[in-house]
Write an enzyme that holds these catalytic residues in place. Structure first.
Site, short mmCIF file in Angstrom:
data_model
loop_
_atom_site.label_atom_id
_atom_site.label_comp_id
_atom_site.label_asym_id
_atom_site.label_seq_id
_atom_site.Cartn_x
_atom_site.Cartn_y
_atom_site.Cartn_z
N GLU A 320 6.83 -34.70 -5.52
CA GLU A 320 6.30 -35.74 -4.85
C GLU A 320 4.74 -35.68 -4.67
O GLU A 320 4.16 -35.95 -3.55
CB GLU A 320 7.01 -36.33 -3.42
CG GLU A 320 8.48 -36.66 -3.65
CD GLU A 320 9.07 -37.10 -2.59
OE1 GLU A 320 9.70 -38.07 -2.49
OE2 GLU A 320 9.19 -36.36 -1.51
C1 ACM Z 1 12.54 -33.82 -2.24
O1 ACM Z 1 13.68 -34.27 -1.74
N1 ACM Z 1 11.40 -34.26 -2.31
C2 ACM Z 1 12.71 -32.44 -3.09
#
Ligand code: ACM
Length: 686
Positions: A320
């Site tokens: 992310e």
């Molecule tokens: C995640 O859940 N962003 C690894």
């Protein structure tokens, strides 16, 4: 809480007509092979543990712990402390015969198999390594049974080894800090179900949790004072090693890093001030991957951390990464263009290559979340899939070792059966055997946005047992009913060891409503649960500063009533004339509908208790619809179309959270409704 759930369920035992089988095995995970024999080994205060082969301090400590747990189980002292004995074992001894220590630093190659042979004359546990003996001791403790006269181990022969070498649990200690004692309880539970990797998510936007002497502003400014000292990190690593569990640290980067920059903003994409982020999701700043100083800082930080974490693997996160932070910085964009990186994925791959080089210097293999998958990734990198199972196959196809986590997010509040029915391999049958061998195993993940140290264990357990069995036991072990039966026993075993599987409910309710009789709320918790991740939170706290001490926190995932109803509905679908199933459903539905006036009375005493009202109303209505549907089904009548339409419409509403909680049995009552709306149920009722 379990006792409370049991109260409701026990009252129904007569109606449920449970099969009175002769003590089926309660082992979880199921061993690779087990052959029962006639006879039993009596266990009492004369039972001795003998170490007959290799011994070291780790094995001795493990045997002493086993001895102590056995003594507590049988309420008698078990004397004859573990010691080395070259002599012939005493009669009725539990003999532990280990060939050698195993790996100095436990790796994925560690041999974890063992055999256990029990006869009326004694028990012998054999293994190549100490870790194998640890696994076998847990099996042995789970085998203890009793009858009216004595405790005993059944005569049998077990040969056992894990299906996958990597069987883990991620615990996020950044969003909410988890104290040492809680981590130790979690490690005890992991050892009980033969998990072997504790993935410690130590830094994120909401907190940096390890003491750094070299860069002290990391923990001093990034943790609200909630961090692990280096001595405590060593303590956890040693505690885990004693239980055959590896500790893999994760310092997530280049995103999920806001808390780093409270003390060291010079490495961020944005100018100070930068504060610890309190909201969930989204970062306020990420690492600037274009500056040499960033890599010098990270290299020095990793060099300081490496001696704390002996495991050969090191998790760099990589998930992310919010590209807007790079795109929004003109200097970074210019650098990216100048160096010929066509997009931010290429820039992140550059960052990852630099990180990998640092880690390789320390003999570490890099792991990252599936976003790091890129053709430029160093060959030895391990990819952990979280966005979808397809990333596991994609990684293996590109030649990378891979871990599965996508279906095993414990914070998604899914039922244990969902976690259990996933297999890391068969859905990718197009993979070659060599590619399949790259699937090392997987990890369940306990992300901590919506759990505190008080509630995390109730979200981890007992559902983690389902994942543990999937990763240890043969792939053919897939019986969900069997799993739920043993998961209940596991919950008690864990609670008995001090793990807070269900006891958080009573503690939170005592605080929410001191002196108030909250039994109706506890009964409500047999059929309602916290919302799924991503569902409407309806005013529930959504940042780090809110205490997690509301009814939704006292509730639990996958409540016992849900599986009970699913099973009964299935029986009725098979046989609409199953009178026992019908009567059980009617009794439970009536109890749930009668909770409403009692909850209404409680709601008048506290705004927190009043949060139960919408879901209590929805449960009562769901139960009434269920009762009516059962009536149609068992009478062989088709429900009037108007009634069925209105009921379906109402149930659809109850699939969403009602206030901060949701009804857990809606899907099964919808099945009843479908049965009631179909033609007269003459065959399978569907
Ligand atoms: C995640 O859940 N962003 C690894």
């Amino acid at each position: 809480m379990l006792t409370c759930v049991r109260g409701l369920l026990a009252a129904l035992a007569f109606w449920m007509a449970l099969p009175a089988s002769a003590q089926p095995s309660s082992l979880l995970p199921v061993p690779s092979s087990m052959r029962l024999a006639d006879g039993r080994l009596t266990i009492d205060s004369t039972t001795r543990f003998e170490i007959a082969g290799f011994a070291d301090a780790r094995l001795r400590r493990a045997v002493e712990r086993a001895q102590s747990r056995l003594a507590q189980r049988i309420s008698q002292p078990v004397t004859g402390a573990a010691r080395d004995t070259a002599r012939v074992p005493a009669a009725r001894a539990i003999t532990i015969d280990v060939a050698g220590a195993g790996m100095t630093v436990q790796g994925i190659e560690e041999v974890e198999g063992y055999s256990l042979v029990i006869t009326s004359q004694g028990a012998t546990l054999r293994s190549a390594t100490v870790v194998g003996a640890l696994r076998g001791l847990e099996t042995m403790l789970q085998l203890v049974e009793g009858d009216g006269g004595s405790f005993f181990l059944p005569s049998l022969e077990i040969h056992d080894a894990p299906r996958f070498p990597w069987r883990g649990l991620l615990v996020d200690v950044s969003r909410h800090f988890m104290p040492l004692e809680q981590l130790k309880r979690t490690l005890d539970g992991m050892a009980l179900v033969k998990l072997n990797v504790f993935h410690w998510h130590l830094s994120d936007d909401q907190g940096f949790r390890v003491e750094s002497r070299r860069f002290p502003l990391l923990h001093q400014r990034g943790s609200d004072g909630l961090f692990y000292t280096q001595a405590q990190v060593r303590e956890i690593v040693a505690y885990a090693r004693d239980r055959g569990i590896r500790v893999v640290p994760e310092f997530d980067m280049p995103g999920h890093t806001t808390a780093w920059f409270v003390g060291y903003p010079q490495y961020a994409t944005k100018a100070p001030p930068i504060a610890i982020r309190r909201e969930w999701g989204g970062a306020d700043a990420i690492f600037d991957p274009t500056r040499e100083e960033t890599y010098t800082f990270i290299a020095q930080f990793i060099a300081e951390m490496v001696p704390l974490f002996p495991d050969p693997y090191w998790h760099i996160g990589g998930d992310e990464v919010e590209a807007k932070h790079w795109d929004g910085n003109a200097r970074i964009v210019a650098w990216r263009t100048r160096h010929g990186y066509k997009d931010n994925a290429a820039l992140q791959a550059h960052f990852n290559r630099r990180l990998s080089a640092i880690l390789v210097r320390h003999g570490k293999r890099m792991i990252g979340w599936d976003e790091i998958l890129h053709p430029d990734l160093p060959a030895k990198t391990v990819v952990q899939s979280w966005r979808g199972v397809q990333y596991l196959a994609n990684s293996a196809r590109q030649g990378f070792a891979a871990l599965l986590s996508a279906p095993w997010y414990l914070d998604y509040m899914k039922p244990a059966s969902d976690y259990y029915t996933v297999d890391p391999v068969p859905q990718f049958d197009e993979l070659t055997p060599a590619q399949r061998a790259l699937v090392l195993g997987g990890e369940a993940c306990m992300w901590a946005e919506f759990v505190s140290d008080e509630t995390a264990e109730s979200r981890i357990w007992p559902r983690l047992g389902a994942v543990a069995e999937r990763l240890w036991s043969p792939r053919e072990v897939t019986d969900v009913a069997e799993m739920y039966r043993r998961l209940d026993i596991l919950a008690d075993r864990l609670e008995g060891m001090g793990v807070r599987v269900g006891s958080h409910s009573a503690r939170l309710l005592a605080r929410i409503a001191p002196g108030v009789e909250t039994a109706p709320i506890e009964s409500l918790f047999t059929a309602v649960q916290p919302p799924r991740f991503g569902q409407a939170t309806n005013g529930r706290s959504t940042n780090q500063l809110h205490p997690l001490t509301r009814l939704v926190d006292a509730a639990r995932p996958d409540p016992a009533g849900r599986w009970m109803i699913e099973r009964l509905v299935r029986r009725l679908a098979l046989d609409p004339q199953d009178v026992a199933a019908r009567d059980s459903l009617l009794v439970v539905f009536e109890r749930w509908s009668l909770l409403l006036p009692r909850v209404e009375a409680l709601a008048a005493t506290s705004p927190t208790l009043a949060e139960a009202l919408p879901v209590a109303r929805a449960l009562a209505r769901t139960a009434v619809i269920g009762t009516e549907a059962v009536g149609f089904v068992t009478a062989g009548r088709v429900a009037p179309a108007d009634w069925a339409r209105a009921a379906a419409e109402e149930l659809r509403r109850y699939e969403a959270p009602q206030g901060t909680l949701r009804v857990a049995i809606v899907a099964d009552v919808r099945k009843l409704l479908a049965m009631a709306s179909a033609q007269p149920a003459t065959s399978d009722g569907r």
